[in-house]
Design a protein around this motif. Structure first.
Motif, PDB file in Angstrom:
ATOM      1  N   TYR A  42     -13.032  -8.818  14.588  1.00  0.00           N
ATOM      2  CA  TYR A  42     -12.053  -8.026  14.927  1.00  0.00           C
ATOM      3  C   TYR A  42     -12.252  -6.672  14.417  1.00  0.00           C
ATOM      4  CZ  TYR A  42      -7.739  -5.216  14.538  1.00  0.00           C
ATOM      5  OH  TYR A  42      -6.834  -4.256  14.724  1.00  0.00           O
ATOM      6  N   VAL A  43     -12.125  -5.476  15.132  1.00  0.00           N
ATOM      7  CA  VAL A  43     -12.314  -4.216  14.417  1.00  0.00           C
ATOM      8  C   VAL A  43     -10.933  -3.346  15.065  1.00  0.00           C
ATOM      9  CG1 VAL A  43     -13.737  -3.412  16.345  1.00  0.00           C
ATOM     10  CG2 VAL A  43     -13.645  -1.966  14.314  1.00  0.00           C
ATOM     11  N   ASN A  44     -10.233  -2.440  14.281  1.00  0.00           N
ATOM     12  CA  ASN A  44      -9.305  -1.401  14.610  1.00  0.00           C
ATOM     13  C   ASN A  44      -9.870  -0.510  15.673  1.00  0.00           C
ATOM     14  OD1 ASN A  44      -7.886   1.182  14.357  1.00  0.00           O
ATOM     15  ND2 ASN A  44      -6.265  -0.599  14.069  1.00  0.00           N
ATOM     16  N   PRO A  45      -9.217  -0.404  16.791  1.00  0.00           N
ATOM     17  CA  PRO A  45      -9.593   0.549  17.668  1.00  0.00           C
ATOM     18  C   PRO A  45     -10.063   1.808  17.346  1.00  0.00           C
ATOM     19  CG  PRO A  45      -7.875  -0.639  18.752  1.00  0.00           C
ATOM     20  CD  PRO A  45      -7.924  -1.249  17.493  1.00  0.00           C
ATOM     21  N   VAL A  46      -9.099   2.449  16.578  1.00  0.00           N
ATOM     22  CA  VAL A  46      -9.278   3.772  15.955  1.00  0.00           C
ATOM     23  C   VAL A  46     -10.430   3.723  14.945  1.00  0.00           C
ATOM     24  CG1 VAL A  46      -8.197   5.837  14.722  1.00  0.00           C
ATOM     25  CG2 VAL A  46      -7.003   4.233  16.308  1.00  0.00           C
ATOM     26  N   TRP A  47     -10.512   2.823  14.140  1.00  0.00           N
ATOM     27  CA  TRP A  47     -11.711   2.746  13.218  1.00  0.00           C
ATOM     28  C   TRP A  47     -12.960   2.558  14.124  1.00  0.00           C
ATOM     29  CZ3 TRP A  47     -13.238   4.849   9.162  1.00  0.00           C
ATOM     30  CH2 TRP A  47     -14.121   4.227   8.315  1.00  0.00           C
ATOM     31  N   ALA A  48     -12.950   1.883  15.119  1.00  0.00           N
ATOM     32  CA  ALA A  48     -14.087   1.394  15.882  1.00  0.00           C
ATOM     33  C   ALA A  48     -14.544   2.930  16.545  1.00  0.00           C
ATOM     34  CB  ALA A  48     -13.798   0.393  16.712  1.00  0.00           C
ATOM     35  N   ALA A  49     -13.665   3.679  16.767  1.00  0.00           N
ATOM     36  CA  ALA A  49     -13.991   4.887  17.463  1.00  0.00           C
ATOM     37  C   ALA A  49     -14.603   5.793  16.531  1.00  0.00           C
ATOM     38  CB  ALA A  49     -12.438   5.621  18.000  1.00  0.00           C
TER      39      ALA A  49
ATOM     40  N   GLY B 184     -13.068  -2.410  23.134  1.00  0.00           N
ATOM     41  CA  GLY B 184     -12.616  -2.120  24.496  1.00  0.00           C
ATOM     42  C   GLY B 184     -12.739  -0.592  24.625  1.00  0.00           C
ATOM     43  N   LEU B 185     -13.545   0.232  24.016  1.00  0.00           N
ATOM     44  CA  LEU B 185     -13.576   1.637  24.116  1.00  0.00           C
ATOM     45  C   LEU B 185     -14.605   2.157  24.857  1.00  0.00           C
ATOM     46  CD1 LEU B 185     -12.868   2.456  20.286  1.00  0.00           C
ATOM     47  CD2 LEU B 185     -11.368   2.322  22.017  1.00  0.00           C
ATOM     48  N   LEU B 186     -14.631   3.351  25.337  1.00  0.00           N
ATOM     49  CA  LEU B 186     -15.556   3.952  25.991  1.00  0.00           C
ATOM     50  C   LEU B 186     -16.320   5.305  24.851  1.00  0.00           C
ATOM     51  CD1 LEU B 186     -13.243   3.252  27.943  1.00  0.00           C
ATOM     52  CD2 LEU B 186     -15.018   4.281  29.850  1.00  0.00           C
ATOM     53  N   THR B 187     -17.183   5.813  25.663  1.00  0.00           N
ATOM     54  CA  THR B 187     -17.771   7.116  25.129  1.00  0.00           C
ATOM     55  C   THR B 187     -18.351   7.813  26.123  1.00  0.00           C
ATOM     56  OG1 THR B 187     -19.389   7.648  23.470  1.00  0.00           O
ATOM     57  CG2 THR B 187     -20.229   5.851  24.973  1.00  0.00           C
ATOM     58  N   GLY B 188     -18.964   8.899  25.615  1.00  0.00           N
ATOM     59  CA  GLY B 188     -19.202   9.930  26.758  1.00  0.00           C
ATOM     60  C   GLY B 188     -20.617   9.922  27.284  1.00  0.00           C
ATOM     61  N   GLY B 189     -21.097  10.701  27.957  1.00  0.00           N
ATOM     62  CA  GLY B 189     -22.617  10.933  28.614  1.00  0.00           C
ATOM     63  C   GLY B 189     -22.776   9.253  29.791  1.00  0.00           C
ATOM     64  N   VAL B 190     -24.047   9.215  29.718  1.00  0.00           N
ATOM     65  CA  VAL B 190     -24.430   8.012  30.555  1.00  0.00           C
ATOM     66  C   VAL B 190     -24.082   6.771  29.902  1.00  0.00           C
ATOM     67  CG1 VAL B 190     -26.538   6.528  31.057  1.00  0.00           C
ATOM     68  CG2 VAL B 190     -26.624   9.401  31.336  1.00  0.00           C
TER      69      VAL B 190
ATOM     70  N   THR C 121      -8.304   1.832  31.759  1.00  0.00           N
ATOM     71  CA  THR C 121      -7.596   1.169  30.618  1.00  0.00           C
ATOM     72  C   THR C 121      -6.639   1.533  30.070  1.00  0.00           C
ATOM     73  OG1 THR C 121      -8.505   0.789  28.211  1.00  0.00           O
ATOM     74  CG2 THR C 121      -9.109   2.762  29.016  1.00  0.00           C
ATOM     75  N   SER C 122      -5.922   1.525  28.944  1.00  0.00           N
ATOM     76  CA  SER C 122      -4.652   1.914  28.696  1.00  0.00           C
ATOM     77  C   SER C 122      -4.839   3.123  27.820  1.00  0.00           C
ATOM     78  CB  SER C 122      -4.071   0.712  27.321  1.00  0.00           C
ATOM     79  OG  SER C 122      -4.845   0.762  26.167  1.00  0.00           O
ATOM     80  N   PRO C 123      -3.734   3.876  27.985  1.00  0.00           N
ATOM     81  CA  PRO C 123      -3.627   5.304  27.239  1.00  0.00           C
ATOM     82  C   PRO C 123      -4.204   5.255  25.859  1.00  0.00           C
ATOM     83  CG  PRO C 123      -1.740   5.102  28.794  1.00  0.00           C
ATOM     84  CD  PRO C 123      -2.372   3.664  28.319  1.00  0.00           C
ATOM     85  N   LEU C 124      -3.701   4.352  25.095  1.00  0.00           N
ATOM     86  CA  LEU C 124      -4.188   4.082  23.724  1.00  0.00           C
ATOM     87  C   LEU C 124      -5.698   4.147  23.563  1.00  0.00           C
ATOM     88  CD1 LEU C 124      -3.819   3.999  20.590  1.00  0.00           C
ATOM     89  CD2 LEU C 124      -3.161   1.482  21.021  1.00  0.00           C
ATOM     90  N   ILE C 125      -6.118   3.152  24.272  1.00  0.00           N
ATOM     91  CA  ILE C 125      -7.677   2.952  24.336  1.00  0.00           C
ATOM     92  C   ILE C 125      -8.572   4.256  24.745  1.00  0.00           C
ATOM     93  CG2 ILE C 125      -9.653   1.647  25.197  1.00  0.00           C
ATOM     94  CD1 ILE C 125      -7.895   0.110  23.191  1.00  0.00           C
TER      95      ILE C 125
END
Length: 207
Positions: free
Chosen positions: A111-118, A41-47, A176-180
């Motif tokens: 499943y993937v931990n959000p921080v590790w996914a980041a 459920g994360l985002l990234t930068g750019g387009v 999204t949430s602050p953590l995400i």
């Protein structure tokens, strides 16, 4: 060996085969990184970040949004970076759009931990972009602008992207949430510092 660019100490030109495998490999790595971010459920930068925002906020297809948002940047690529760069970038963006759309049919992540996914997602996208940069291509959008500014003003492409990416990611706090959102910032930092450290035109002399 010199014909395929190994152990050369003078600038050499990539062959068609070398360009093809570089574009394919880079795009596949980036698509896998995007899949990890999406799963968490994360985002990234750019387009890609803009496409994620549209996906999370309005349910738009990431692949379609990514392809459409990139269209205006092709003009800058054509005018400033040449026909070959523009064509290779267009092909890479098209392939990434298809891969992100259909890749879940071939690989499933439970499943993937959000921080590790980041971290892992950011590094995978960074490696993919580095491969594309070294074959004079990009994933469009901010990548085109960053490469142009590096070629024109010697500004580091990774730092340019990082500044723009962090601006885009500020909008993540609204969808999204602050953590995400914070994990998404970690992903952008991992991606762009990888580019800053490894994208050195004085160390990689192939064109």
């Amino acid at each position: 060996m010199p014909k395929i660019g190994l152990w050369n100490t003078a600038p050499t030109k990539h062959s068609l085969f070398e360009d093809a495998q570089g574009l394919f490999t880079g795009t596949v790595l980036a698509a896998l990184g995007i899949m990890l971010l999406s799963k968490a459920g994360l985002l990234t930068g750019g387009v890609a970040g803009m496409a994620f925002l549209l996906h999370y906020a309005f349910g738009w297809s990431f692949g379609l949004g990514f392809f459409v948002i990139n269209i205006p940047f092709y003009y800058l690529a054509y005018k400033r970076l040449g026909v070959a760069f523009t064509v290779k970038t267009f092909l890479s963006v098209g392939l990434l759009s298809l891969l992100t759309q259909y890749q879940p049919q071939f690989i499933e992540i439970g499943y993937v931990n959000p921080v590790w996914a980041a971290i892992l997602g950011g590094l995978l996208i960074g490696m993919g972009m580095l491969a594309l940069f070294r074959h004079r291509a990009s994933l469009g959008g901010v990548g085109i602008l960053a490469l142009y500014l590096q070629d024109r003003f010697k500004w580091k492409a990774g730092l340019v992207q990082l500044a723009i990416d962090l601006s885009i990611l500020c909008m993540a706090f609204f969808v999204t949430s602050p953590l995400i959102a914070l994990a998404s910032v970690v992903s952008a930092v991992a991606l762009n510092f990888f580019i800053v450290i490894n994208h050195r035109t004085d160390r990689y002399i192939a064109m």
